[in-house]
Design a protein around this motif. Structure first.
Motif, PDB file in Angstrom:
ATOM      1  N   ARG A 241       0.826  -1.210   0.000  1.00 15.54           N
ATOM      2  CA  ARG A 241       0.000   0.000   0.000  1.00 15.54           C
ATOM      3  C   ARG A 241       0.863   1.263   0.000  1.00 15.54           C
ATOM      4  O   ARG A 241       0.466   2.292  -0.559  1.00 15.54           O
ATOM      5  N   SER A 242       2.049   1.194   0.594  1.00 12.40           N
ATOM      6  CA  SER A 242       2.936   2.353   0.617  1.00 12.40           C
ATOM      7  C   SER A 242       3.556   2.597  -0.752  1.00 12.40           C
ATOM      8  O   SER A 242       3.662   3.738  -1.201  1.00 12.40           O
ATOM      9  N   LEU A 248       0.800   6.743  -6.901  1.00  8.88           N
ATOM     10  CA  LEU A 248      -0.369   7.581  -7.180  1.00  8.88           C
ATOM     11  C   LEU A 248      -0.135   9.043  -6.799  1.00  8.88           C
ATOM     12  O   LEU A 248      -0.622   9.956  -7.479  1.00  8.88           O
ATOM     13  N   ALA A 249       0.595   9.282  -5.713  1.00 10.96           N
ATOM     14  CA  ALA A 249       0.815  10.659  -5.260  1.00 10.96           C
ATOM     15  C   ALA A 249       1.829  11.398  -6.118  1.00 10.96           C
ATOM     16  O   ALA A 249       1.810  12.621  -6.197  1.00 10.96           O
ATOM     17  N   SER A 258       9.433  11.627   1.523  1.00 10.35           N
ATOM     18  CA  SER A 258       9.686  11.360   2.931  1.00 10.35           C
ATOM     19  C   SER A 258       8.564  11.865   3.821  1.00 10.35           C
ATOM     20  O   SER A 258       8.261  11.266   4.855  1.00 10.35           O
ATOM     21  N   ALA A 259       7.917  12.950   3.387  1.00  9.63           N
ATOM     22  CA  ALA A 259       6.856  13.557   4.204  1.00  9.63           C
ATOM     23  C   ALA A 259       5.512  12.859   4.042  1.00  9.63           C
ATOM     24  O   ALA A 259       4.571  13.151   4.786  1.00  9.63           O
ATOM     25  N   MET A 260       5.417  11.946   3.084  1.00  4.34           N
ATOM     26  CA  MET A 260       4.129  11.276   2.846  1.00  4.34           C
ATOM     27  C   MET A 260       3.757  10.395   4.036  1.00  4.34           C
ATOM     28  O   MET A 260       4.506   9.521   4.444  1.00  4.34           O
ATOM     29  N   LYS A 261       2.597  10.641   4.592  1.00  2.00           N
ATOM     30  CA  LYS A 261       2.127   9.860   5.737  1.00  2.00           C
ATOM     31  C   LYS A 261       1.870   8.408   5.352  1.00  2.00           C
ATOM     32  O   LYS A 261       2.067   7.489   6.158  1.00  2.00           O
ATOM     33  N   ASP A 262       1.435   8.197   4.108  1.00  2.00           N
ATOM     34  CA  ASP A 262       1.091   6.842   3.674  1.00  2.00           C
ATOM     35  C   ASP A 262       2.298   6.044   3.200  1.00  2.00           C
ATOM     36  O   ASP A 262       2.168   4.865   2.872  1.00  2.00           O
ATOM     37  N   ALA A 267      11.670   0.187   6.304  1.00  5.54           N
ATOM     38  CA  ALA A 267      12.752   0.678   5.439  1.00  5.54           C
ATOM     39  C   ALA A 267      12.333   1.868   4.589  1.00  5.54           C
ATOM     40  O   ALA A 267      13.066   2.285   3.697  1.00  5.54           O
ATOM     41  N   SER A 268      11.174   2.449   4.877  1.00  2.00           N
ATOM     42  CA  SER A 268      10.686   3.544   4.029  1.00  2.00           C
ATOM     43  C   SER A 268      11.589   4.763   4.110  1.00  2.00           C
ATOM     44  O   SER A 268      11.783   5.467   3.105  1.00  2.00           O
TER      45      SER A 268
END
Length: 398
Positions: A241-242, A248-249, A258-262, A267-268
């Motif tokens: 999902r990440s 998509l974003a 890096s700032a994406m909450k989703d 390891a993100s």
């Protein structure tokens, strides 16, 4: 309950091989992996039981070379539950049985209620097994004693179950059927690599256009490479999902990613450069993937009435016939004939419809002789009569 220990040194391993070689009858075998935790499907525990020898729990990473075990028991029958799941991991260790008995498959052929190990053991022996550690991380060291007890019980009763199922198969006249199925499982070649495996990314249907698909491909590939490198299940590094959220974003910068909450996962952020580089590759590559893959499989049967009406009539006529044969034999339809085999045959049958030509086509698809014997002529009859019945109905209506 007995205390069990893991064999993880050469001296104990060689003693176990000697004892197993001196045992009596078939050998019960099971494998524990760390699916969902590790990238590899390697065996992290191999359990064996043989009458006159006892239960043995082997630590494959510690032992390494299993050739002595292969020499000790390679020529006797090995009893599994769901052998197709364990054989690939055993092959990696150089372990190859000469013949097998599969209690899961035997139960299916008998039409039993429930095919899981716990259900089969309870049905055959009246013993209730707890399966609370089936999804455990078997790469853990040391392994807790409760896990070892669980692992031992997976093989302790298999020989008893095999004897009961063998008698039931003989009584049902299915001994030869079972033998063909067990052999087919034993010699089944490794599955061919999937074309574009990145298309398995959950939710990928939400991506729009070849460019977003290219980004998804590069992110998925980067995650696979890193997962293999560190031997961690890909989804534990960055969930599907990440990855899809990043596709998509379409973040404009690495900081925005890096700032994406989703966009999360263990390891993100520690591998942020890796993911950003993958996104950039997807955005700039000239190697754009097709929107859809064209495989050799027929389309879903629900579309056949418009795309291939004759095939639709053949399939609708033959499917209930095969279902009826399976019901008569008291086994699931998919064990009588792989559903894909019937779909392919209905979509593109031999030019001349005879039991011989249909049987040859089924054999080429992978059907066993017993399956051909039970179904080929009935399929021919259905293929011929189904369209004819429809044609007669149309003529009568007009």
């Amino acid at each position: 309950m007995s205390d069990y220990s893991v064999i993880d040194d050469r001296t104990e391993f060689e003693k176990a091989c000697t004892l197993l070689a001196a045992g009596e009858g078939p050998v019960a075998v099971d494998v524990e992996r760390a699916s969902g935790f590790r990238y590899s499907q390697r065996a992290y525990l191999v359990q064996m039981f043989r009458r006159g020898a006892g239960v043995f729990l082997f630590d494959p990473p510690a032992i390494g070379d299993f050739s002595a075990l292969q020499a000790a028991i390679g020529d006797v029958e090995w009893v599994f539950h769901a052998a197709s799941q364990d054989l690939p991991s055993l092959h990696e260790l150089g372990l190859y049985p000469a013949s097998i008995f599969d209690t899961e498959l035997g139960s299916r052929l008998l039409g039993s209620d429930g095919f899981g190990l716990a259900a089969v053991v309870e049905h055959a022996l009246g013993i209730v097994l707890k399966k609370e550690h089936s999804a455990a991380d078997w790469s853990t060291r040391p392994l807790p004693q409760s896990w070892l007890e669980y692992a031992a019980l997976d093989v302790l009763y298999l020989i008893d179950v095999e004897e009961i199922l063998s008698a039931q198969l003989a009584e049902a006249g299915k001994t030869e059927i079972a033998a063909q199925e067990f052999h087919a499982t034993l010699v089944k070649p490794p599955r061919a690599p999937r074309v574009d495996p990145w298309r398995r990314l959950s939710g990928l249907h939400k991506a729009r256009g070849a460019r977003q698909l290219a980004v998804a491909r590069e992110l998925w590939t980067a995650r696979e490479q890193y997962a293999e490198e560190v031997d961690v299940s890909p989804g534990r590094l960055v969930p599907d999902r990440s990855l899809l959220a990043a596709v998509l974003a379409a973040p404009a910068t690495k900081t925005a990613l890096s700032a994406m909450k989703d966009f999360n996962g263990r390891a993100s952020h520690t591998q942020l450069d890796r993911w950003w580089d993958a996104i950039q590759r997807g955005r700039t590559t000239d190697d754009l993937p097709p929107l859809r893959l064209r495989g050799d499989a027929p389309p879903p049967p629900r579309s056949w009435s418009d795309r291939n009406p004759e095939a639709d009539l053949r399939y609708k006529a033959a499917r209930p016939v095969v279902e009826a044969i399976a019901e008569e034999l008291h086994m699931p339809m998919e064990n009588l004939l792989t559903p894909d085999h019937l779909r392919r045959l209905a979509w593109e049958p031999p030019e001349e419809l005879t039991a011989e030509t249909v049987g040859k086509a089924l054999t080429e698809l992978g059907a066993r002789p017993w399956q051909v014997a039970y179904t080929a002529q009935k399929i021919v009859d259905a293929f011929v009569e189904g369209p004819q019945i429809e044609s007669d109905a149309v003529e009568a209506a007009s």
